[in-house]
Design a protein around this motif. Sequence first.
Motif, PDB file in Angstrom:
ATOM      1  N   PRO A 118       0.821  -1.295   0.008  1.00 45.99           N
ATOM      2  CA  PRO A 118       0.160   0.015  -0.102  1.00 45.99           C
ATOM      3  C   PRO A 118       0.774   1.311   0.001  1.00 45.99           C
ATOM      4  O   PRO A 118       0.288   2.289  -0.055  1.00 45.99           O
ATOM      5  N   GLU A 119       2.155   0.968   0.175  1.00 41.76           N
ATOM      6  CA  GLU A 119       2.921   2.206   0.543  1.00 41.76           C
ATOM      7  C   GLU A 119       3.439   3.080  -0.953  1.00 41.76           C
ATOM      8  O   GLU A 119       4.012   4.076  -1.029  1.00 41.76           O
ATOM      9  N   THR A 120       2.871   2.222  -2.131  1.00 45.99           N
ATOM     10  CA  THR A 120       3.365   2.542  -3.593  1.00 45.99           C
ATOM     11  C   THR A 120       2.962   3.958  -3.646  1.00 45.99           C
ATOM     12  O   THR A 120       1.705   4.451  -3.452  1.00 45.99           O
ATOM     13  N   SER A 121       3.665   4.931  -4.032  1.00 44.04           N
ATOM     14  CA  SER A 121       3.547   6.245  -4.367  1.00 44.04           C
ATOM     15  C   SER A 121       3.519   7.312  -3.178  1.00 44.04           C
ATOM     16  O   SER A 121       3.242   8.586  -3.445  1.00 44.04           O
ATOM     17  N   LEU A 122       3.443   6.679  -2.319  1.00 41.00           N
ATOM     18  CA  LEU A 122       3.209   7.457  -0.782  1.00 41.00           C
ATOM     19  C   LEU A 122       4.466   8.082  -0.550  1.00 41.00           C
ATOM     20  O   LEU A 122       5.469   7.385  -0.552  1.00 41.00           O
ATOM     21  N   HIS A 123       4.448   9.355   0.188  1.00 40.29           N
ATOM     22  CA  HIS A 123       5.595   9.952   0.702  1.00 40.29           C
ATOM     23  C   HIS A 123       6.064   9.356   1.980  1.00 40.29           C
ATOM     24  O   HIS A 123       4.854   8.881   2.744  1.00 40.29           O
ATOM     25  N   PRO A 124       7.133   8.934   2.395  1.00 35.85           N
ATOM     26  CA  PRO A 124       7.340   8.320   3.858  1.00 35.85           C
ATOM     27  C   PRO A 124       6.745   9.075   5.050  1.00 35.85           C
ATOM     28  O   PRO A 124       6.116   8.266   5.860  1.00 35.85           O
ATOM     29  N   ASP A 125       6.396  10.284   4.916  1.00 34.35           N
ATOM     30  CA  ASP A 125       5.821  10.816   5.900  1.00 34.35           C
ATOM     31  C   ASP A 125       4.435  10.749   6.139  1.00 34.35           C
ATOM     32  O   ASP A 125       3.766  10.635   7.164  1.00 34.35           O
ATOM     33  N   LEU A 126       3.602  10.090   4.861  1.00 41.54           N
ATOM     34  CA  LEU A 126       2.270   9.696   5.182  1.00 41.54           C
ATOM     35  C   LEU A 126       2.186   8.344   5.557  1.00 41.54           C
ATOM     36  O   LEU A 126       1.122   7.829   6.143  1.00 41.54           O
ATOM     37  N   LEU A 127       3.254   7.438   5.720  1.00 39.88           N
ATOM     38  CA  LEU A 127       3.346   5.921   6.252  1.00 39.88           C
ATOM     39  C   LEU A 127       2.765   5.918   7.577  1.00 39.88           C
ATOM     40  O   LEU A 127       1.940   4.959   7.977  1.00 39.88           O
ATOM     41  N   PRO A 128       3.386   6.624   8.821  1.00 44.13           N
ATOM     42  CA  PRO A 128       2.663   6.395  10.053  1.00 44.13           C
ATOM     43  C   PRO A 128       1.118   6.699  10.067  1.00 44.13           C
ATOM     44  O   PRO A 128       0.533   5.961  10.691  1.00 44.13           O
ATOM     45  N   ALA A 129       0.945   7.942   9.364  1.00 41.18           N
ATOM     46  CA  ALA A 129      -0.792   7.868   9.280  1.00 41.18           C
ATOM     47  C   ALA A 129      -1.569   6.785   8.635  1.00 41.18           C
ATOM     48  O   ALA A 129      -2.475   6.423   9.244  1.00 41.18           O
ATOM     49  N   LEU A 130      -0.902   6.072   7.587  1.00 39.99           N
ATOM     50  CA  LEU A 130      -1.559   5.025   7.005  1.00 39.99           C
ATOM     51  C   LEU A 130      -1.400   3.846   8.031  1.00 39.99           C
ATOM     52  O   LEU A 130      -2.473   3.145   7.889  1.00 39.99           O
ATOM     53  N   ALA A 131      -0.349   3.676   8.643  1.00 37.94           N
ATOM     54  CA  ALA A 131      -0.361   2.753   9.795  1.00 37.94           C
ATOM     55  C   ALA A 131      -1.442   2.843  10.818  1.00 37.94           C
ATOM     56  O   ALA A 131      -2.009   1.873  10.984  1.00 37.94           O
ATOM     57  N   ARG A 132      -1.374   4.132  11.461  1.00 39.05           N
ATOM     58  CA  ARG A 132      -2.951   4.134  12.146  1.00 39.05           C
ATOM     59  C   ARG A 132      -4.196   3.798  11.738  1.00 39.05           C
ATOM     60  O   ARG A 132      -4.948   3.237  12.354  1.00 39.05           O
ATOM     61  N   LEU A 133      -4.346   4.190  10.301  1.00 42.45           N
ATOM     62  CA  LEU A 133      -5.609   3.842   9.529  1.00 42.45           C
ATOM     63  C   LEU A 133      -5.781   2.448   9.631  1.00 42.45           C
ATOM     64  O   LEU A 133      -7.011   1.845   9.871  1.00 42.45           O
ATOM     65  N   ILE A 134      -4.600   1.562   9.121  1.00 39.52           N
ATOM     66  CA  ILE A 134      -4.878   0.137   9.094  1.00 39.52           C
ATOM     67  C   ILE A 134      -4.966  -0.650  10.399  1.00 39.52           C
ATOM     68  O   ILE A 134      -5.838  -1.441  10.592  1.00 39.52           O
ATOM     69  N   ILE A 135      -4.452   0.018  11.531  1.00 42.57           N
ATOM     70  CA  ILE A 135      -4.636  -0.629  12.802  1.00 42.57           C
ATOM     71  C   ILE A 135      -6.008  -0.558  13.187  1.00 42.57           C
ATOM     72  O   ILE A 135      -6.621  -1.363  13.774  1.00 42.57           O
ATOM     73  N   LEU A 136      -6.719   0.661  12.846  1.00 41.43           N
ATOM     74  CA  LEU A 136      -8.193   1.028  13.163  1.00 41.43           C
ATOM     75  C   LEU A 136      -8.963   0.092  12.396  1.00 41.43           C
ATOM     76  O   LEU A 136     -10.041  -0.573  13.042  1.00 41.43           O
ATOM     77  N   ALA A 137      -8.730  -0.247  11.080  1.00 40.66           N
ATOM     78  CA  ALA A 137      -9.540  -1.165  10.189  1.00 40.66           C
ATOM     79  C   ALA A 137      -9.374  -2.363  10.716  1.00 40.66           C
ATOM     80  O   ALA A 137     -10.184  -3.375  10.639  1.00 40.66           O
ATOM     81  N   SER A 138      -8.067  -3.071  11.411  1.00 43.25           N
ATOM     82  CA  SER A 138      -7.899  -4.321  11.792  1.00 43.25           C
ATOM     83  C   SER A 138      -8.825  -4.561  13.181  1.00 43.25           C
ATOM     84  O   SER A 138      -8.912  -5.862  13.523  1.00 43.25           O
ATOM     85  N   GLN A 139      -9.488  -3.542  13.800  1.00 39.77           N
ATOM     86  CA  GLN A 139     -10.150  -3.658  14.907  1.00 39.77           C
ATOM     87  C   GLN A 139     -11.738  -4.543  14.464  1.00 39.77           C
ATOM     88  O   GLN A 139     -12.305  -4.813  15.191  1.00 39.77           O
ATOM     89  N   ARG A 140     -12.126  -4.124  13.072  1.00 36.88           N
ATOM     90  CA  ARG A 140     -13.230  -4.465  12.735  1.00 36.88           C
ATOM     91  C   ARG A 140     -13.186  -5.676  11.791  1.00 36.88           C
ATOM     92  O   ARG A 140     -14.237  -6.380  11.356  1.00 36.88           O
TER      93      ARG A 140
END
Length: 391
Positions: free
Chosen positions: A318-340
């Motif tokens: 999922p990191e394709t085309s994303l700036h490295p600074d966006l990856l921590p925010a993406l990780a938090r979003l993935i962790i939130l989704a994993s609760q459902r």
Amino acid sequence: MLSTLAVAHYRSINQLVMPLGRLNLITGPNGSGKSNLYKALRLLAETAQGGVVNALAREGGLDSTFWAGPEAISRRMLSGEVPVQGGGPRKKVSRLRLGFAAEDFSYAISLGLPEPPPPMNLSAFALDPEIKRECIWAGAAYRRASLLVDRAGPMIRAREGRGWDVLAQHTPTFDSLFDQVGSLRGSPEVLMLREHIRGWRFYDHFRTDAEAPARRTQIGTRTPVLHHDGRDLPAALQTIVEIGDPEALHQAISDAFPGCTLKISAELGGHFAVEFYQHGLLRPLSAAELSDGTLRYLLLVAALLTPRPPTMMVLNEPETSLHPDLLPALARLIILASQRCQVWVVSHASRLIAALEQDPECNAIRLQKTLGQTEIVGQGILDEPVWHWPD
């Protein structure tokens, strides 16, 4: 939720039994087998869609997907004392095996090449793979006593008290038992497992080029599930606003782009369009104006915050085309989704990996290759989950 995935004799995977959790992170160097593991999972999903044989054909046929190494790798081969060698004719018939275990029902499928037909019955489809065996059993560990549905060649039978009830005797060898649901009386576990597998979602083909569907306005309808190529992005985002979690949506945007907001406009004729507001700009940016990374992040937001969570969601790099600074925010979003729902992430982005591993529920699996064989780093024989292929 799946607790175990098992793959045998598929490309670089000779034999792999993997424990699964709520959030699964698959990492490893290039060429370690991450893509093969991902393809094996997609192939397993095709069993419930009626396309497993066609999927193998797209990969070059069953024969080209078989494990290409020796039938057995000895300790002397591993230590380098002797060269890797086949050791004569194969002792066992080649079979591609896929399976998974869950708390309620578990499943395994075995595919092989057909027997050579007699000359008078030659067919142009003589190289089509055949489904040799399919089994559904109760619980995680296979035992004869726990077997509920057994398919051997063309015959399908189901457990009936202490005996067996034959449900079908002439099943086509290219059809999974999931294709026979309508005609299999008294086997609700087949229907339940089929719908469970059909609920898996794979996101790996988001387009962000200039002609990407997500950059164009679309006529919007309620869209609780984002299309795999992102063509209905505005409608999916608006659906989250109306019947999903709008607070999580706005938090995901501000987490990645501080000071920015997102709105979906409904234009004349029912066309929906993305409006991305940035601090300092006098007008919002449309999807056509967004950078590849920003558009891809919005696509991931729409997928992960779906109002209709799948049984399992799989994100391939999922990191394709994303700036490295966006990856921590993406990780938090993935962790939130994993609760459902159960989530798989295949990645080699160190910053995303580090952020996901901060979650105590993260099941981090690192792959490596030894003599061409994909293995899990640090997994010994006693570390493998209990798994037995149906005999």
